[in-house]
Design a protein around this motif. Structure first.
Motif, mmCIF file in Angstrom:
data_model
loop_
_atom_site.group_PDB
_atom_site.id
_atom_site.type_symbol
_atom_site.label_atom_id
_atom_site.label_comp_id
_atom_site.label_asym_id
_atom_site.label_seq_id
_atom_site.Cartn_x
_atom_site.Cartn_y
_atom_site.Cartn_z
ATOM 1 N N ASN A 148 30.690 -25.373 22.436
ATOM 2 C CA ASN A 148 30.789 -25.961 21.152
ATOM 3 C C ASN A 148 31.669 -24.928 20.202
ATOM 4 N N SER A 149 32.351 -23.872 20.844
ATOM 5 C CA SER A 149 33.583 -23.178 20.032
ATOM 6 C C SER A 149 34.275 -22.834 20.981
ATOM 7 N N PRO A 150 35.495 -23.383 21.499
ATOM 8 C CA PRO A 150 36.520 -23.159 22.072
ATOM 9 C C PRO A 150 37.157 -21.542 22.025
ATOM 10 N N THR A 151 37.039 -21.337 20.964
ATOM 11 C CA THR A 151 37.695 -20.019 20.564
ATOM 12 C C THR A 151 36.590 -18.547 20.895
ATOM 13 N N TYR A 152 35.670 -19.018 21.370
ATOM 14 C CA TYR A 152 34.686 -18.003 21.503
ATOM 15 C C TYR A 152 35.039 -17.260 22.681
ATOM 16 N N ILE A 153 35.019 -15.937 22.765
ATOM 17 C CA ILE A 153 35.259 -14.985 23.958
ATOM 18 C C ILE A 153 33.981 -14.490 24.460
ATOM 19 N N PRO A 154 33.307 -14.747 25.391
ATOM 20 C CA PRO A 154 31.921 -14.148 25.891
ATOM 21 C C PRO A 154 32.235 -12.652 26.197
ATOM 22 N N GLN A 155 31.554 -11.813 26.037
ATOM 23 C CA GLN A 155 31.494 -10.380 26.266
ATOM 24 C C GLN A 155 30.055 -9.857 26.918
ATOM 25 N N PRO A 156 30.157 -8.961 27.825
ATOM 26 C CA PRO A 156 28.824 -8.572 28.656
ATOM 27 C C PRO A 156 27.714 -8.312 27.575
ATOM 28 N N TRP A 157 28.163 -7.336 26.447
ATOM 29 C CA TRP A 157 26.997 -7.046 25.525
ATOM 30 C C TRP A 157 26.419 -8.184 24.972
ATOM 31 N N HIS A 158 26.966 -9.374 24.722
ATOM 32 C CA HIS A 158 26.347 -10.555 24.163
ATOM 33 C C HIS A 158 25.293 -10.943 25.074
ATOM 34 N N SER A 159 25.605 -11.171 26.329
ATOM 35 C CA SER A 159 24.631 -11.606 27.334
ATOM 36 C C SER A 159 23.369 -10.580 27.409
ATOM 37 N N THR A 160 23.776 -9.458 27.302
ATOM 38 C CA THR A 160 22.777 -8.270 27.615
ATOM 39 C C THR A 160 21.816 -8.400 26.388
ATOM 40 N N LEU A 161 22.466 -8.565 24.985
ATOM 41 C CA LEU A 161 21.417 -8.607 23.861
ATOM 42 C C LEU A 161 20.628 -10.015 23.792
ATOM 43 N N LEU A 162 21.054 -10.937 24.332
ATOM 44 C CA LEU A 162 20.410 -12.337 24.533
ATOM 45 C C LEU A 162 19.566 -12.006 25.750
ATOM 46 N N ALA A 163 19.756 -11.497 26.900
ATOM 47 C CA ALA A 163 18.728 -11.326 27.712
ATOM 48 C C ALA A 163 17.552 -10.418 27.138
ATOM 49 N N ILE A 164 17.839 -9.305 26.458
ATOM 50 C CA ILE A 164 16.623 -8.555 25.991
ATOM 51 C C ILE A 164 15.851 -9.257 24.805
ATOM 52 N N ALA A 165 16.375 -9.915 24.237
ATOM 53 C CA ALA A 165 15.996 -11.005 23.330
ATOM 54 C C ALA A 165 14.638 -11.913 24.084
ATOM 55 N N ALA A 166 15.338 -12.598 25.093
ATOM 56 C CA ALA A 166 14.484 -13.382 25.946
ATOM 57 C C ALA A 166 13.456 -12.648 26.580
ATOM 58 N N ALA A 167 13.540 -11.515 27.058
ATOM 59 C CA ALA A 167 12.491 -10.765 27.520
ATOM 60 C C ALA A 167 11.466 -10.391 26.431
ATOM 61 N N SER A 168 11.850 -9.903 25.249
ATOM 62 C CA SER A 168 11.133 -9.586 24.263
ATOM 63 C C SER A 168 10.231 -10.867 23.702
ATOM 64 N N ILE A 169 10.456 -12.242 23.796
ATOM 65 C CA ILE A 169 9.723 -13.102 23.481
ATOM 66 C C ILE A 169 8.657 -13.371 24.538
ATOM 67 N N GLY A 170 8.957 -13.103 25.849
ATOM 68 C CA GLY A 170 8.194 -13.002 27.140
ATOM 69 C C GLY A 170 7.077 -12.135 26.861
ATOM 70 N N CYS A 171 7.188 -11.032 26.213
ATOM 71 C CA CYS A 171 6.352 -9.880 25.990
ATOM 72 C C CYS A 171 5.532 -10.473 24.786
ATOM 73 N N ILE A 172 6.121 -10.896 23.935
ATOM 74 C CA ILE A 172 5.213 -11.308 22.580
ATOM 75 C C ILE A 172 4.344 -12.484 23.121
ATOM 76 N N PHE A 173 4.571 -13.383 23.924
ATOM 77 C CA PHE A 173 4.045 -14.515 24.308
ATOM 78 C C PHE A 173 2.641 -14.017 25.148
ATOM 79 N N ASN A 174 3.054 -12.997 25.892
ATOM 80 C CA ASN A 174 2.069 -12.375 26.839
ATOM 81 C C ASN A 174 0.921 -11.143 26.009
ATOM 82 N N THR A 175 1.249 -11.103 24.785
ATOM 83 C CA THR A 175 0.155 -9.956 24.109
ATOM 84 C C THR A 175 -0.374 -10.711 22.985
ATOM 85 N N PHE A 176 0.514 -11.218 22.119
ATOM 86 C CA PHE A 176 -0.276 -11.657 20.780
ATOM 87 C C PHE A 176 -0.706 -13.182 20.986
ATOM 88 N N PHE A 177 -0.094 -13.789 22.021
ATOM 89 C CA PHE A 177 -0.675 -15.176 22.393
ATOM 90 C C PHE A 177 -1.191 -15.169 23.686
#
Length: 514
Positions: free
Chosen positions: A159-188
């Motif tokens: 959706n944004s051809p000018t976007y240049i992917p960086q390794p730290w982008h995917s790393t932060l997104l992966a940590i965010a996904a793992a944190s969602i998994g942790c939240i679901f498995n504790t609070f819910f």
């Protein structure tokens, strides 16, 4: 070849049993293992079936892993490696379903090895398999979380051809996904059965939404191109070798059927519910995966573009080519990404339970801390699983090669645990030793299915060490062999120095109980 296998009488759960204690059959299984009930049994058939189906996300994985098999055989390999894996892995899943009915416990494979292996190697073999199980599921959490991050990057690129992917982008997104998994498995955590059932609905409806859209809107390739004429775009000496190397893609689609087993102490009437959930997961996910992989082969679009997907995954480009719309491709891709996130949530549940179970048997460093539970969940193991996933994701910042090696070791380790556990029960059958009572049996098909499953698993295990192309560079080399060997050495050294005195093999508790 062997005597008729005994069965235990059916035990119907009376309405008076509590949700934590489970049925009389559950209570008997826990007592037989010499353990008290600690977790709440709030999973019935539909939630645990959804749990296993969503963790495996078979039809979704056939799309997300297609980029790995297409250079190794082309479109025919995309279909035929899946068919081969469906039958081979299916035999292994049925073998494990029977073992799950024999011995119910979150320990899973290392418990089976502890009971079925020859007496002289029961303890050390179950210990090493326990390490493989813990390692594989921790790597699985990081792997699925990282897939979520990469898919989101692919959508941004679409959706944004000018976007240049960086390794730290995917790393932060992966940590965010793992944190969602942790939240679901504790609070819910207490709502997890309802959440898994909801995920199952999305898993099914998403399948039909994407399937119908592709058949209606995409250009259809000729059948001769789809079903025959293996290609070799990875530089292997023969197309046949390329085909076998491409089997790794199908392994990714079908691996993880033991996930439900590691939740067994939270399942009501587990000795019957678990094997049935594994059976129906094989049937529904297996058929859905087959239909989707055939559909994707017909609707893929230009193969040259799929071999080098500009959006990290070939399916995003296929969706865009089919619909001719950024919005349409985004919505279709978001279904895959959302279900991959659901799989990451389920991976956190499985990984934390496996770690908790092994620590409860003193199999890990800091076992007392890791086996702590509160609020009816293995609290510390859940948080540690998140921390491990985050740390593994950080490796991507320094070296993508090292990070991919850590992820690939997850597949190899899990396949190793399957190989050893099924080999042990087959060894008992060959020696005509009486198998344990179970409420779900393969009967006369037990030995043949064990053999078929082991043959497939060995092939898959062997080629899981191969790189995805001939003449690999440092960046494209598969370093799983080095990590795998290192884990075996570390586990054996730790066992020799410490764990041989502290580790309590599950069979030791069972024998005392009996």
């Amino acid at each position: 070849m062997y005597e008729k296998e005994p069965r235990t009488p059916e035990v119907e759960p009376p309405p008076s049993t509590t949700s934590k204690d489970g049925t009389p059959s559950d209570q008997h299984d826990m007592s037989r293992m010499g353990k008290s009930q600690q977790l709440r049994r709030n999973f019935h058939f539909i939630p645990i079936f959804g749990f296993a189906a969503v963790l495996m996300i078979t039809w979704e994985a056939t799309l997300s892993s297609a980029s790995y098999v297409l250079p190794n055989g082309g479109l025919p390999a995309l279909i035929w490696t899946y068919v081969f894996s469906l039958f081979g892995f299916g035999a292994a899943i049925l073998s494990m379903a029977e073992m799950a009915s024999m011995r119910v416990g979150e320990n899973g494979q290392y418990h089976w090895v502890s009971e079925f292996a020859p007496a002289g190697v029961q303890k050390v073999l179950s210990y090493v398999v326990g390490w493989f199980c813990v390692l594989s599921w921790q790597a699985g959490i990081a792997g699925q979380s990282f897939s979520v991050g990469l898919q989101i990057q692919g959508l941004i690129t679409l959706n944004s051809p000018t976007y240049i992917p960086q390794p730290w982008h995917s790393t932060l997104l992966a940590i965010a996904a793992a944190s969602i998994g942790c939240i679901f498995n504790t609070f819910f955590a207490r709502k997890l059965p309802l959440i898994e059932a909801t995920m199952l609905v999305l898993h099914i409806t998403g399948f039909f939404a994407i399937l119908v859209t592709l058949w209606v809107m995409a250009d259809i390739a000729p059948s001769s191109e789809v079903w025959s004429g293996l290609q070799n775009n990875a530089g292997w000496p023969t197309a046949g070798l390329a085909f076998v190397v491409g089997i790794t893609s199908s392994v990714n689609s079908l691996i993880g059927p033991d996930s439900a087993v590691h939740m067994s102490e939270e399942v009501r009437d587990a000795s019957r519910t678990l094997p049935m959930a594994m059976l129906w997961t094989l049937i529904t996910n297996g058929i859905a995966g087959l239909v989707m992989v055939i559909t994707f082969a017909y609707c893929l679009g230009p193969l040259d573009e799929a071999l080098k997907p500009p959006y990290f995954f070939a399916f995003i480009g296929t969706f865009y080519t089919a619909t001719g719309s950024h919005a349409g491709a985004t919505v279709m891709s978001c279904i895959i990404t959302l279900l991959t996130l659901c799989s990451a949530i389920t991976n956190v549940a499985t990984g934390s339970r496996q770690m908790f179970a092994f620590a409860r048997d003193n199999g890990l460093p800091f076992s007392r801390f890791l086996s702590y539970f509160r609020y009816d969940i293995p609290l510390n193991a859940t948080f540690v699983s998140f921390i491990i996933a985050a740390l593994l994701s950080l490796i991507n910042l320094g070296s993508g090669v090292a990070f991919n090696a850590m992820l690939s070791i997850g597949i190899v380790s899990l396949l190793s645990s399957y190989l050893v556990s099924i080999s042990c029960v087959l060894w008992m059958r060959i020696r005509k030793q009486p198998l344990l009572p179970r409420r779900w049996s393969l009967g006369r098909w037990g030995a043949p299915l064990n053999v078929i499953g082991l043959a497939y698993l060995f092939i898959a295990w062997l080629f899981a060490f191969f790189p995805l192309g001939a003449s690999p560079t440092v960046e494209t080399m598969n370093w799983a062999a080095a990590v795998y060997g290192g884990v075996v050495v570390v586990a054996c050294v730790y066992f020799a120095l410490f764990a041989r005195r502290t580790y309590i093999a599950p069979v030791a508790r069972v024998k005392k109980e009996l």
